[in-house]
Write a protein that holds these residues in place. Structure first.
Motif, PDB file in Angstrom:
ATOM      1  N   ASP A 114     -13.722  13.030  -1.027  1.00  0.00           N
ATOM      2  CA  ASP A 114     -14.715  13.799  -0.777  1.00  0.00           C
ATOM      3  C   ASP A 114     -14.891  14.351   0.729  1.00  0.00           C
ATOM      4  OD1 ASP A 114     -15.272  13.612  -3.463  1.00  0.00           O
ATOM      5  OD2 ASP A 114     -16.489  11.862  -3.433  1.00  0.00           O
ATOM      6  N   ASN A 115     -14.571  13.431   1.443  1.00  0.00           N
ATOM      7  CA  ASN A 115     -14.806  13.881   2.714  1.00  0.00           C
ATOM      8  C   ASN A 115     -13.842  14.840   3.447  1.00  0.00           C
ATOM      9  OD1 ASN A 115     -13.159  12.138   3.209  1.00  0.00           O
ATOM     10  ND2 ASN A 115     -14.430  10.518   4.486  1.00  0.00           N
ATOM     11  N   GLY A 116     -12.901  15.564   2.738  1.00  0.00           N
ATOM     12  CA  GLY A 116     -11.836  16.248   3.084  1.00  0.00           C
ATOM     13  C   GLY A 116     -10.737  15.736   3.511  1.00  0.00           C
ATOM     14  N   ASN A 117     -10.356  14.538   3.212  1.00  0.00           N
ATOM     15  CA  ASN A 117      -9.197  13.885   3.450  1.00  0.00           C
ATOM     16  C   ASN A 117      -8.251  14.344   2.576  1.00  0.00           C
ATOM     17  OD1 ASN A 117     -10.179  11.986   5.189  1.00  0.00           O
ATOM     18  ND2 ASN A 117     -10.470  10.341   3.807  1.00  0.00           N
ATOM     19  N   THR A 118      -6.923  14.497   3.266  1.00  0.00           N
ATOM     20  CA  THR A 118      -5.841  15.025   2.417  1.00  0.00           C
ATOM     21  C   THR A 118      -4.807  14.054   1.965  1.00  0.00           C
ATOM     22  OG1 THR A 118      -4.508  15.293   4.564  1.00  0.00           O
ATOM     23  CG2 THR A 118      -6.012  17.192   3.392  1.00  0.00           C
ATOM     24  N   THR A 119      -5.136  12.599   2.253  1.00  0.00           N
ATOM     25  CA  THR A 119      -4.194  11.639   1.910  1.00  0.00           C
ATOM     26  C   THR A 119      -5.147  10.538   0.883  1.00  0.00           C
ATOM     27  OG1 THR A 119      -4.700  10.352   3.869  1.00  0.00           O
ATOM     28  CG2 THR A 119      -2.881  11.624   3.871  1.00  0.00           C
ATOM     29  N   GLU A 175       0.797  -1.219   0.141  1.00  0.00           N
ATOM     30  CA  GLU A 175      -0.063  -0.039  -0.001  1.00  0.00           C
ATOM     31  C   GLU A 175       0.788   1.105   0.083  1.00  0.00           C
ATOM     32  OE1 GLU A 175      -3.991   0.540   2.257  1.00  0.00           O
ATOM     33  OE2 GLU A 175      -2.589   1.596   3.522  1.00  0.00           O
ATOM     34  N   VAL A 176       0.483   2.312  -1.034  1.00  0.00           N
ATOM     35  CA  VAL A 176       1.278   3.554  -0.914  1.00  0.00           C
ATOM     36  C   VAL A 176       0.392   4.619  -0.643  1.00  0.00           C
ATOM     37  CG1 VAL A 176       2.479   4.950  -2.744  1.00  0.00           C
ATOM     38  CG2 VAL A 176       2.751   2.488  -2.739  1.00  0.00           C
ATOM     39  N   THR A 177       0.796   5.497   0.211  1.00  0.00           N
ATOM     40  CA  THR A 177      -0.052   6.731   0.615  1.00  0.00           C
ATOM     41  C   THR A 177       0.440   7.798  -0.008  1.00  0.00           C
ATOM     42  OG1 THR A 177      -0.493   5.533   2.820  1.00  0.00           O
ATOM     43  CG2 THR A 177      -0.884   7.816   2.570  1.00  0.00           C
ATOM     44  N   LEU A 178      -0.502   8.620  -0.594  1.00  0.00           N
ATOM     45  CA  LEU A 178      -0.261   9.933  -1.149  1.00  0.00           C
ATOM     46  C   LEU A 178      -0.734  11.216  -0.280  1.00  0.00           C
ATOM     47  CD1 LEU A 178      -1.223   9.127  -4.934  1.00  0.00           C
ATOM     48  CD2 LEU A 178       1.019   8.850  -3.949  1.00  0.00           C
ATOM     49  N   THR A 179       0.151  12.038  -0.077  1.00  0.00           N
ATOM     50  CA  THR A 179      -0.306  13.113   0.471  1.00  0.00           C
ATOM     51  C   THR A 179      -0.718  14.417  -0.364  1.00  0.00           C
ATOM     52  OG1 THR A 179       0.847  12.514   2.602  1.00  0.00           O
ATOM     53  CG2 THR A 179       0.249  14.778   2.357  1.00  0.00           C
ATOM     54  N   ILE A 180      -1.623  15.145  -0.303  1.00  0.00           N
ATOM     55  CA  ILE A 180      -2.113  15.923  -1.057  1.00  0.00           C
ATOM     56  C   ILE A 180      -2.180  17.291  -0.813  1.00  0.00           C
ATOM     57  CG2 ILE A 180      -4.165  16.654  -2.595  1.00  0.00           C
ATOM     58  CD1 ILE A 180      -4.828  13.376  -2.341  1.00  0.00           C
ATOM     59  N   LYS A 181      -1.569  18.304  -1.391  1.00  0.00           N
ATOM     60  CA  LYS A 181      -1.485  19.688  -0.826  1.00  0.00           C
ATOM     61  C   LYS A 181      -1.959  20.576  -1.980  1.00  0.00           C
ATOM     62  CE  LYS A 181       1.961  19.898   2.869  1.00  0.00           C
ATOM     63  NZ  LYS A 181       3.096  20.387   3.425  1.00  0.00           N
ATOM     64  N   ALA A 182      -3.271  21.268  -2.057  1.00  0.00           N
ATOM     65  CA  ALA A 182      -3.451  22.106  -2.963  1.00  0.00           C
ATOM     66  C   ALA A 182      -3.130  23.503  -2.593  1.00  0.00           C
ATOM     67  CB  ALA A 182      -5.181  21.786  -3.390  1.00  0.00           C
ATOM     68  N   THR A 183      -2.920  24.364  -3.488  1.00  0.00           N
ATOM     69  CA  THR A 183      -3.071  25.783  -3.455  1.00  0.00           C
ATOM     70  C   THR A 183      -4.241  26.242  -2.744  1.00  0.00           C
ATOM     71  OG1 THR A 183      -1.466  26.045  -4.840  1.00  0.00           O
ATOM     72  CG2 THR A 183      -2.554  27.968  -4.579  1.00  0.00           C
ATOM     73  N   GLU A 184      -4.469  27.151  -2.092  1.00  0.00           N
ATOM     74  CA  GLU A 184      -5.740  27.678  -1.382  1.00  0.00           C
ATOM     75  C   GLU A 184      -6.850  27.925  -2.659  1.00  0.00           C
ATOM     76  OE1 GLU A 184      -7.703  31.113   1.422  1.00  0.00           O
ATOM     77  OE2 GLU A 184      -5.498  30.544   1.717  1.00  0.00           O
ATOM     78  N   GLY A 185      -7.918  27.448  -2.451  1.00  0.00           N
ATOM     79  CA  GLY A 185      -9.117  27.706  -3.586  1.00  0.00           C
ATOM     80  C   GLY A 185      -9.008  26.701  -4.766  1.00  0.00           C
ATOM     81  N   TYR A 186      -7.979  25.788  -4.704  1.00  0.00           N
ATOM     82  CA  TYR A 186      -7.986  24.722  -5.655  1.00  0.00           C
ATOM     83  C   TYR A 186      -8.060  23.190  -4.922  1.00  0.00           C
ATOM     84  CZ  TYR A 186      -6.071  28.192  -8.831  1.00  0.00           C
ATOM     85  OH  TYR A 186      -5.888  29.419  -9.878  1.00  0.00           O
ATOM     86  N   GLY A 187      -8.568  22.480  -5.989  1.00  0.00           N
ATOM     87  CA  GLY A 187      -8.657  21.041  -5.486  1.00  0.00           C
ATOM     88  C   GLY A 187      -8.108  20.054  -6.364  1.00  0.00           C
ATOM     89  N   LEU A 188      -8.018  18.823  -5.989  1.00  0.00           N
ATOM     90  CA  LEU A 188      -7.345  17.894  -7.019  1.00  0.00           C
ATOM     91  C   LEU A 188      -8.737  17.343  -7.764  1.00  0.00           C
ATOM     92  CD1 LEU A 188      -4.808  16.313  -7.741  1.00  0.00           C
ATOM     93  CD2 LEU A 188      -5.884  14.626  -5.944  1.00  0.00           C
ATOM     94  N   LYS A 189      -8.391  17.408  -9.018  1.00  0.00           N
ATOM     95  CA  LYS A 189      -9.406  17.016  -9.954  1.00  0.00           C
ATOM     96  C   LYS A 189      -9.269  15.361 -10.473  1.00  0.00           C
ATOM     97  CE  LYS A 189     -11.297  17.860 -14.776  1.00  0.00           C
ATOM     98  NZ  LYS A 189     -11.132  18.331 -15.839  1.00  0.00           N
ATOM     99  N   GLU A 190      -8.216  15.118 -10.555  1.00  0.00           N
ATOM    100  CA  GLU A 190      -7.753  13.576 -10.777  1.00  0.00           C
ATOM    101  C   GLU A 190      -6.226  13.408 -10.823  1.00  0.00           C
ATOM    102  OE1 GLU A 190      -9.348  13.389 -14.939  1.00  0.00           O
ATOM    103  OE2 GLU A 190      -7.373  13.827 -15.866  1.00  0.00           O
TER     104      GLU A 190
END
Length: 190
Positions: free
Chosen positions: A163-168, A127-142
């Motif tokens: 969808d529930n606000g997770n960052t990983t 299992e590999v975990t990815l941590t997501i950091k988006a610039t304020e006002g932006y979200g991860l599309k895909e």
């Protein structure tokens, strides 16, 4: 190899070795109808293994650990005891004392955010975990997988858990290097 649906349908494979030893033997298969069983016989010793249902064009492996292979000719027989439409892609022999092969994880740079993996390489099935950091006002599309077989199949990683606000986000490592292209979007844009 198309195993057909005959319960006595078999694939016979021979391997010649200079030295005897314990091996890890893997059979890579696809069966999209349902889960089942196959029998693997190595030099007369049989083991029945369970096979999982796969998606179309998804390959999985069954593994036998510490299979005793002899110096000279070794015979391996894979039998379709469940009578399911199983396809065999590869038979892989690896000395049991070797660590499983690890594959690279590469994340391409993206505008308006970044993705960081918890490891830079992993073995198949880890299992590999990815941590997501988006610039304020932006979200991860895909997350587009942009290499190997997954690229030719136009694979995009599921973002349902975000969808529930997770960052990983986690994924299971395939048996290939993985290069991922994140795509961020402006959440305020119409």
């Amino acid at each position: 190899m198309d195993m057909g649906t005959n319960k006595s349908g078999s694939l016979r494979h021979q391997l010649k070795l200079k030295e005897a030893g314990a091996y890890r033997v893997q059979v890579r298969y696809m069966c999209s109808s349902k889960a089942g069983k196959m029998r693997i016989t190595a030099n007369g010793k049989s083991t029945t293994v369970n096979t999982e249902k796969t998606e179309d064009n998804e390959w999985k492996k069954v593994t036998l650990e510490d299979v005793a292979l002899k110096a000279g000719t070794n015979n391996l027989i894979v039998t379709n005891v469940g009578g399911l439409p199983i396809f065999i892609d590869q038979i892989i022999y690896q000395p049991a004392d070797l660590e499983p092969e690890k594959f690279l994880i590469t994340i391409r740079k993206a505008s308006y955010g970044s993705i960081t993996p918890n490891v830079t390489e992993a073995a198949e099935g880890e299992e590999v975990t990815l941590t997501i950091k988006a610039t304020e006002g932006y979200g991860l599309k895909e997350l587009q997988v942009v290499n190997g077989v997954n690229f030719t199949m136009k694979m995009i990683m599921s973002l349902e858990t975000l969808d529930n606000g997770n960052t990983t986000l986690t994924f299971i490592m395939p048996d290939d290097n993985v290069t991922i292209q994140p795509v961020f979007y402006d959440m305020a844009a119409v």
